[in-house]
Design a protein around this motif. Structure first.
Motif, PDB file in Angstrom:
ATOM      1  N   HIS A 321      26.921  24.235  14.193  1.00 46.42           N
ATOM      2  CA  HIS A 321      25.887  23.254  14.544  1.00 46.42           C
ATOM      3  C   HIS A 321      25.564  23.382  16.033  1.00 46.42           C
ATOM      4  N   PRO A 322      24.925  24.459  16.434  1.00 43.79           N
ATOM      5  CA  PRO A 322      24.653  24.661  17.863  1.00 43.79           C
ATOM      6  C   PRO A 322      23.691  23.636  18.460  1.00 43.79           C
ATOM      7  N   ASP A 323      22.860  23.026  17.627  1.00 42.44           N
ATOM      8  CA  ASP A 323      21.930  21.999  18.093  1.00 42.44           C
ATOM      9  C   ASP A 323      22.541  20.636  17.814  1.00 42.44           C
ATOM     10  N   TRP A 324      22.817  19.861  18.864  1.00 39.38           N
ATOM     11  CA  TRP A 324      23.463  18.559  18.694  1.00 39.38           C
ATOM     12  C   TRP A 324      22.650  17.612  17.825  1.00 39.38           C
ATOM     13  N   ARG A 325      21.335  17.855  17.713  1.00 41.79           N
ATOM     14  CA  ARG A 325      20.487  16.967  16.911  1.00 41.79           C
ATOM     15  C   ARG A 325      20.771  17.095  15.421  1.00 41.79           C
ATOM     16  N   GLU A 326      21.457  18.161  15.011  1.00 47.31           N
ATOM     17  CA  GLU A 326      21.893  18.255  13.614  1.00 47.31           C
ATOM     18  C   GLU A 326      22.952  17.197  13.315  1.00 47.31           C
ATOM     19  N   ALA A 327      23.784  16.893  14.305  1.00 49.05           N
ATOM     20  CA  ALA A 327      24.825  15.880  14.121  1.00 49.05           C
ATOM     21  C   ALA A 327      24.283  14.473  14.325  1.00 49.05           C
ATOM     22  N   PHE A 328      23.283  14.349  15.223  1.00 49.15           N
ATOM     23  CA  PHE A 328      22.713  13.039  15.542  1.00 49.15           C
ATOM     24  C   PHE A 328      21.181  13.087  15.411  1.00 49.15           C
ATOM     25  N   PRO A 329      20.675  13.133  14.165  1.00 48.64           N
ATOM     26  CA  PRO A 329      19.222  13.175  13.975  1.00 48.64           C
ATOM     27  C   PRO A 329      18.540  11.968  14.630  1.00 48.64           C
ATOM     28  N   LEU A 330      17.446  12.227  15.306  1.00 49.81           N
ATOM     29  CA  LEU A 330      16.681  11.183  15.984  1.00 49.81           C
ATOM     30  C   LEU A 330      17.521  10.427  17.013  1.00 49.81           C
ATOM     31  N   ARG A 331      18.566  11.094  17.472  1.00 50.76           N
ATOM     32  CA  ARG A 331      19.505  10.509  18.431  1.00 50.76           C
ATOM     33  C   ARG A 331      20.084   9.179  17.927  1.00 50.76           C
ATOM     34  N   GLN A 332      20.282   9.085  16.643  1.00 51.10           N
ATOM     35  CA  GLN A 332      20.862   7.890  16.041  1.00 51.10           C
ATOM     36  C   GLN A 332      22.373   8.072  15.878  1.00 51.10           C
ATOM     37  N   PRO A 333      23.125   6.989  15.934  1.00 57.37           N
ATOM     38  CA  PRO A 333      24.578   7.091  15.765  1.00 57.37           C
ATOM     39  C   PRO A 333      24.956   7.493  14.347  1.00 57.37           C
ATOM     40  N   ARG A 334      26.147   7.993  14.205  1.00 62.50           N
ATOM     41  CA  ARG A 334      26.715   8.287  12.893  1.00 62.50           C
ATOM     42  C   ARG A 334      27.486   7.039  12.451  1.00 62.50           C
ATOM     43  N   VAL A 335      27.081   6.456  11.322  1.00 63.73           N
ATOM     44  CA  VAL A 335      27.623   5.173  10.876  1.00 63.73           C
ATOM     45  C   VAL A 335      28.486   5.389   9.633  1.00 63.73           C
ATOM     46  N   PHE A 336      29.684   4.807   9.648  1.00 64.52           N
ATOM     47  CA  PHE A 336      30.615   4.914   8.526  1.00 64.52           C
ATOM     48  C   PHE A 336      31.057   3.520   8.100  1.00 64.52           C
ATOM     49  N   GLU A 337      31.024   3.300   6.769  1.00 65.21           N
ATOM     50  CA  GLU A 337      31.419   2.010   6.202  1.00 65.21           C
ATOM     51  C   GLU A 337      32.609   2.206   5.274  1.00 65.21           C
ATOM     52  N   ARG A 338      33.409   1.150   5.131  1.00 63.64           N
ATOM     53  CA  ARG A 338      34.538   1.225   4.210  1.00 63.64           C
ATOM     54  C   ARG A 338      34.029   1.215   2.778  1.00 63.64           C
ATOM     55  N   ALA A 339      34.614   2.082   1.952  1.00 64.32           N
ATOM     56  CA  ALA A 339      34.215   2.148   0.540  1.00 64.32           C
ATOM     57  C   ALA A 339      35.384   2.668  -0.282  1.00 64.32           C
ATOM     58  N   SER A 340      35.934   1.812  -1.142  1.00 62.60           N
ATOM     59  CA  SER A 340      37.012   2.196  -2.063  1.00 62.60           C
ATOM     60  C   SER A 340      38.190   2.835  -1.337  1.00 62.60           C
ATOM     61  N   GLY A 341      38.593   2.230  -0.249  1.00 58.11           N
ATOM     62  CA  GLY A 341      39.771   2.702   0.453  1.00 58.11           C
ATOM     63  C   GLY A 341      39.549   3.867   1.392  1.00 58.11           C
TER      64      GLY A 341
END
Length: 349
Positions: A321-341
């Motif tokens: 992933h040489p382009d950081w925008r692949e990890a953070f599209p539109l410069r938005q944070p990566r959000v993780f929610e709890r789901a089934s443990g």
């Protein structure tokens, strides 16, 4: 202001750069804190894995918040049972807990430069401005990686840190900053430097504990270690942020934002990586394992067995992933929610 045993700890007024080191040395000799370190050493270390439930290992997925280097998180005991960190050698873990509300903030501090703003970040959701109650503090990590008898030891400059080690200047800065703030900090544990050091037969020093966890309901602190499955979510991207943030002015002097207290979600704030950083990764990937330890670690002989592998996995991700925008599209944070443990990423639309 600093308290020990419920009593204000006397500090010397002054503005010299050695003030923090003088207070630290005095605290290291305090009988109450010496006793606390001895008690901590007697507690068996807890090992955490996402797939273990019995024996000496426990699962952390459903109720734990894990903190990487230079990150911090403030957790609500109504939502989170455990909060912890590990992989600290010359770094220091800091716990600040409001004993009335139970709100608990944990940071993995890696340099004196992040202490001032970092403490302000940690305290933003912990301090009750309508009360002057004591805040419980635990400081664990950072071993004796340099001689304490050097005549200049205690200076907090970057050059002295390189010459005399990394642990003492960091611990000194933490104590100095706690002492000059207006909040009341009750230090219960100061397990750092000589208290957190063991030696092998050749005289090499190593940390006794590189990690810990906090039970948010009680405020109890325990030695702990985590495996790869429990250092989550978003392990590799969060590790990369630690490296690339040093060239991102947005993060200058700041701890990395990781966790949203109100919603019990991980919100990985965006970071960028450059062509230069990719080129550095290529160079490092071609080094031998011993060369990687010497180049990438502040304590090459004290790192965990998976240190080099973790470094190589970071570089592999950057190559993919040489382009950081692949990890953070539109410069938005990566959000993780709890789901089934476990943690599930929520895609931004």
């Amino acid at each position: 202001m600093i308290y020990v045993g419920g009593v204000p700890f006397s500090t010397t007024d002054g503005s010299s750069s050695s003030q923090g080191s003088d207070i630290l040395k005095a605290l290291m000799e305090h009988p109450i804190l010496l006793s606390a370190s001895h008690l901590l050493k007697a507690i068996p270390k807890r090992k955490f894995s996402a797939f273990a439930e019995s024996g000496s290992e426990r699962s952390t997925q459903s109720n734990c918040v894990y903190i990487f280097q230079r990150e911090y998180a403030t957790v609500d005991p109504a939502l989170v049972d455990l909060v912890g960190t590990d992989e600290a050698t010359t770094c220091t873990g800091l716990v600040i807990r409001n004993r009335t509300s139970g709100m608990t903030s944990v940071a993995h501090l890696d340099s004196p430069e992040v202490v001032d703003i970092g403490l302000t970040q940690m305290l933003s959701l912990v301090v009750d401005h309508n009360s002057d109650s004591l805040l419980d503090v635990h400081i664990i990590g950072a071993f004796e990686d340099a001689s304490l008898h050097h005549p200049e030891y205690g200076s907090e400059s970057e050059s002295d840190a390189k010459q005399d080690g990394y642990s003492f200047p960091l611990c000194s800065k933490i104590i100095k900053t706690l002492g000059k703030r207006q909040e009341n900090f009750h230090i219960h544990t100061l397990h750092v430097l000589g208290h957190n050091t063991r030696w092998d037969p050749e005289g090499n020093s190593f940390p006794i504990f590189s990690g810990f966890l906090v039970e948010t309901s009680t405020g109890s602190v325990f030695p702990a270690s985590f495996d790869r499955t429990s250092r989550c979510p978003d392990e590799i991207v969060r590790r990369i942020r630690v490296t690339v943030c040093f060239e991102d002015p947005h993060w200058t002097g700041r701890l990395l934002e990781t966790y949203d207290t109100q919603t019990d979600r991980f919100v990985i704030a965006p970071c960028t990586w450059t062509i230069r950083q990719l080129q550095i990764a290529v160079t490092l990937q071609n080094l031998s394992d011993p060369e990687i330890l010497l180049t990438c670690s502040t304590s090459p002989s004290a790192e965990s067995p998976d240190f080099v592998d973790n470094e190589r996995r970071k570089w592999d991700y950057l190559f993919q992933h040489p382009d950081w925008r692949e990890a953070f599209p539109l410069r938005q944070p990566r959000v993780f929610e709890r789901a089934s443990g476990s943690w599930r990423r929520r895609l931004v639309k």
